[in-house]
Scaffold this motif. Structure first.
Motif, PDB file in Angstrom:
ATOM      1  N   GLU A   1       0.800  -1.130  -0.204  1.00 32.72           N
ATOM      2  CA  GLU A   1       0.281  -0.121   0.709  1.00 32.72           C
ATOM      3  C   GLU A   1       0.864   1.452   0.020  1.00 32.72           C
ATOM      4  N   SER A   2       2.263   1.364   0.916  1.00 28.47           N
ATOM      5  CA  SER A   2       2.810   2.152   0.882  1.00 28.47           C
ATOM      6  C   SER A   2       3.190   2.340  -0.435  1.00 28.47           C
ATOM      7  N   LEU A   3       4.075   1.363  -1.529  1.00 26.79           N
ATOM      8  CA  LEU A   3       4.024   1.881  -2.996  1.00 26.79           C
ATOM      9  C   LEU A   3       3.119   2.174  -3.825  1.00 26.79           C
ATOM     10  N   ARG A   4       1.535   1.648  -3.755  1.00 27.50           N
ATOM     11  CA  ARG A   4       0.403   2.421  -3.967  1.00 27.50           C
ATOM     12  C   ARG A   4       0.540   3.407  -3.967  1.00 27.50           C
ATOM     13  N   ALA A   5       0.878   3.817  -2.824  1.00 25.84           N
ATOM     14  CA  ALA A   5       0.265   5.430  -2.971  1.00 25.84           C
ATOM     15  C   ALA A   5       1.539   6.709  -2.849  1.00 25.84           C
ATOM     16  N   TYR A   6       2.883   6.130  -2.583  1.00 28.01           N
ATOM     17  CA  TYR A   6       3.621   6.384  -3.477  1.00 28.01           C
ATOM     18  C   TYR A   6       3.131   7.878  -4.292  1.00 28.01           C
ATOM     19  N   ILE A   7       2.897   7.261  -5.524  1.00 33.42           N
ATOM     20  CA  ILE A   7       2.780   8.470  -6.275  1.00 33.42           C
ATOM     21  C   ILE A   7       1.311   8.959  -5.883  1.00 33.42           C
ATOM     22  N   ASP A   8       1.250  10.220  -6.965  1.00 29.07           N
ATOM     23  CA  ASP A   8      -0.141  10.324  -6.523  1.00 29.07           C
ATOM     24  C   ASP A   8      -1.143   9.476  -7.780  1.00 29.07           C
ATOM     25  N   PRO A   9      -2.301   9.312  -7.239  1.00 32.10           N
ATOM     26  CA  PRO A   9      -3.611   8.439  -8.559  1.00 32.10           C
ATOM     27  C   PRO A   9      -3.984   8.959  -9.934  1.00 32.10           C
TER      28      PRO A   9
ATOM     29  N   VAL B   1       5.448  -4.364 -13.527  1.00 35.40           N
ATOM     30  CA  VAL B   1       6.491  -4.167 -12.902  1.00 35.40           C
ATOM     31  C   VAL B   1       6.753  -4.693 -11.419  1.00 35.40           C
ATOM     32  N   VAL B   2       7.665  -5.931 -11.163  1.00 35.89           N
ATOM     33  CA  VAL B   2       7.330  -6.629  -9.859  1.00 35.89           C
ATOM     34  C   VAL B   2       9.228  -6.608  -8.900  1.00 35.89           C
ATOM     35  N   TRP B   3       8.860  -6.693  -7.869  1.00 39.96           N
ATOM     36  CA  TRP B   3      10.277  -6.770  -7.279  1.00 39.96           C
ATOM     37  C   TRP B   3       9.880  -8.052  -6.533  1.00 39.96           C
ATOM     38  N   GLY B   4       9.962  -8.915  -7.035  1.00 43.59           N
ATOM     39  CA  GLY B   4       9.608 -10.482  -6.441  1.00 43.59           C
ATOM     40  C   GLY B   4       7.944 -10.760  -6.739  1.00 43.59           C
ATOM     41  N   ASP B   5       7.532 -10.565  -5.805  1.00 45.25           N
ATOM     42  CA  ASP B   5       5.899 -10.551  -5.825  1.00 45.25           C
ATOM     43  C   ASP B   5       5.539  -9.778  -5.664  1.00 45.25           C
ATOM     44  N   VAL B   6       5.939  -8.518  -5.462  1.00 46.08           N
ATOM     45  CA  VAL B   6       5.491  -7.250  -5.274  1.00 46.08           C
ATOM     46  C   VAL B   6       5.286  -6.441  -6.751  1.00 46.08           C
ATOM     47  N   LEU B   7       4.347  -5.600  -6.752  1.00 39.97           N
ATOM     48  CA  LEU B   7       4.129  -4.904  -7.707  1.00 39.97           C
ATOM     49  C   LEU B   7       4.764  -3.603  -7.271  1.00 39.97           C
ATOM     50  N   VAL B   8       5.650  -3.199  -8.194  1.00 36.53           N
ATOM     51  CA  VAL B   8       6.182  -1.715  -8.122  1.00 36.53           C
ATOM     52  C   VAL B   8       5.725  -1.151  -9.041  1.00 36.53           C
ATOM     53  N   ASP B   9       4.908  -1.321 -10.228  1.00 36.65           N
ATOM     54  CA  ASP B   9       4.652   0.086 -11.422  1.00 36.65           C
ATOM     55  C   ASP B   9       3.945  -0.651 -11.923  1.00 36.65           C
ATOM     56  N   GLY B  10       2.676  -0.385 -12.086  1.00 38.30           N
ATOM     57  CA  GLY B  10       1.365  -0.481 -12.977  1.00 38.30           C
ATOM     58  C   GLY B  10      -0.234  -1.369 -12.027  1.00 38.30           C
ATOM     59  N   HIS B  11       0.070  -0.659 -10.992  1.00 36.67           N
ATOM     60  CA  HIS B  11      -1.955  -0.518  -9.737  1.00 36.67           C
ATOM     61  C   HIS B  11      -2.385  -0.296 -10.622  1.00 36.67           C
ATOM     62  N   ASN B  12      -2.743   0.291 -11.239  1.00 36.71           N
ATOM     63  CA  ASN B  12      -4.433   1.101 -11.609  1.00 36.71           C
ATOM     64  C   ASN B  12      -4.361  -0.270 -13.432  1.00 36.71           C
TER      65      ASN B  12
END
Length: 281
Positions: free
Chosen positions: A7-15, A38-49
């Motif tokens: 959730e902190s990564l999802r909120a790091y960039i303005d929605p 883009v993922v880091w391990g199983d954590v989603l980094v880019d592409g939440h929307n």
């Protein structure tokens, strides 16, 4: 694969705005998800929307591992650089992101320098340290460097910093949505919080008026140069100095008035440009 949402990564960039989200959804429904998440391990980094929309409509997508990440700071820096390069990001958003990058880079350099100093004090300086070499190759982020990264002027960057530090949440939201310019918001941000909120509630005209009043009060508070009266028995040289001082005071007053007019015109132009860009979107 299993994808974890941080959730902190999802909120790091303005929605995205509602309109931007709707446009993205239409694109994915029409063309599918062409860009890999883009993922880091199983954590989603880019592409939440994109991930959320694909899950909602059962659209297939691909993922790609970024193997360069070593820490969460690496992830944040990558996200910042990724968004700084996008055209749709506003000046205010770029400024905020560049300032975040400065904080991360400055903290890293400080830590590297501390580790290097500790190693030298422990007698390990002859072996050399990787952190020491990194700190020497990565220069500190000056205000000018941050402004270049954000593609704004140093003055605008200073205004963004002021908004971040002193603006009420309502005023920050107004800047992000384009209701008020960065310049005007920085002026309004010097007011007490309740007056900021009231100005935002009054809309664009109230915000412009509040900004104008702040600027005029600043100009009025500046002490005008005093010209001492010439002595009664002044010599010709003293009278000439008196005349020149009077002339200087008049020119200074005229300069201040011109600066005030330029400020007003600059704000008016910024508001017109903001209105045009908003209507174009």
């Amino acid at each position: 694969m299993t994808i974890t949402i941080n959730e902190s990564l999802r909120a790091y960039i303005d929605p995205l705005t509602p309109d931007e989200y709707a446009a993205l959804e239409r694109s994915l429904l029409a063309e599918g998800c062409r860009d890999a998440l883009v993922v880091w391990g199983d954590v989603l980094v880019d592409g939440h929307n994109r991930y959320g929309i694909c899950q909602k409509h059962g659209i297939a997508f691909n993922t790609i591992q970024n193997t360069t990440f070593r820490s969460m700071d690496d992830v944040h820096l990558w996200m910042i650089d990724n968004h700084l390069g996008r055209r749709s990001v506003s000046d205010f958003q770029r400024g905020v992101l560049a300032l975040r990058k400065k904080e991360i880079v400055s903290a890293r350099l400080a830590q590297q320098q501390a580790e290097k100093t500790a190693a030298e004090l422990a007698g390990a300086s002859d072996t050399g340290t990787e952190t020491g070499r990194q700190s020497e190759t990565e220069p500190p982020w000056t205000r000018e460097a941050v402004a270049r990264a954000a593609r704004v002027s140093s003055a605008t960057l200073g205004q963004i910093e002021k908004i971040q530090k002193t603006a009420a949440p309502e005023l920050v939201s107004a800047v992000k949505s384009g209701v008020v310019s960065i310049n005007a918001a920085a002026a309004v941000a010097s007011l007490p919080s309740e007056k900021q909120v009231a100005a935002v509630a009054g809309g664009k005209k109230e915000l412009r008026e509040a900004a104008r009043q702040v600027r005029e009060s600043r100009m009025a508070s500046k002490p005008r140069p005093l010209v001492e009266a010439a002595p009664i028995d002044a010599t010709p040289e003293e009278m000439e100095i008196y005349r020149l001082n009077q002339l200087l005071a008049a020119v200074t007053e005229e300069r201040d008035q011109l600066k005030k007019k330029v400020q007003h015109l600059t704000i008016a132009l910024a508001e017109v440009r903001a209105g045009r860009s908003g209507s174009a979107e």
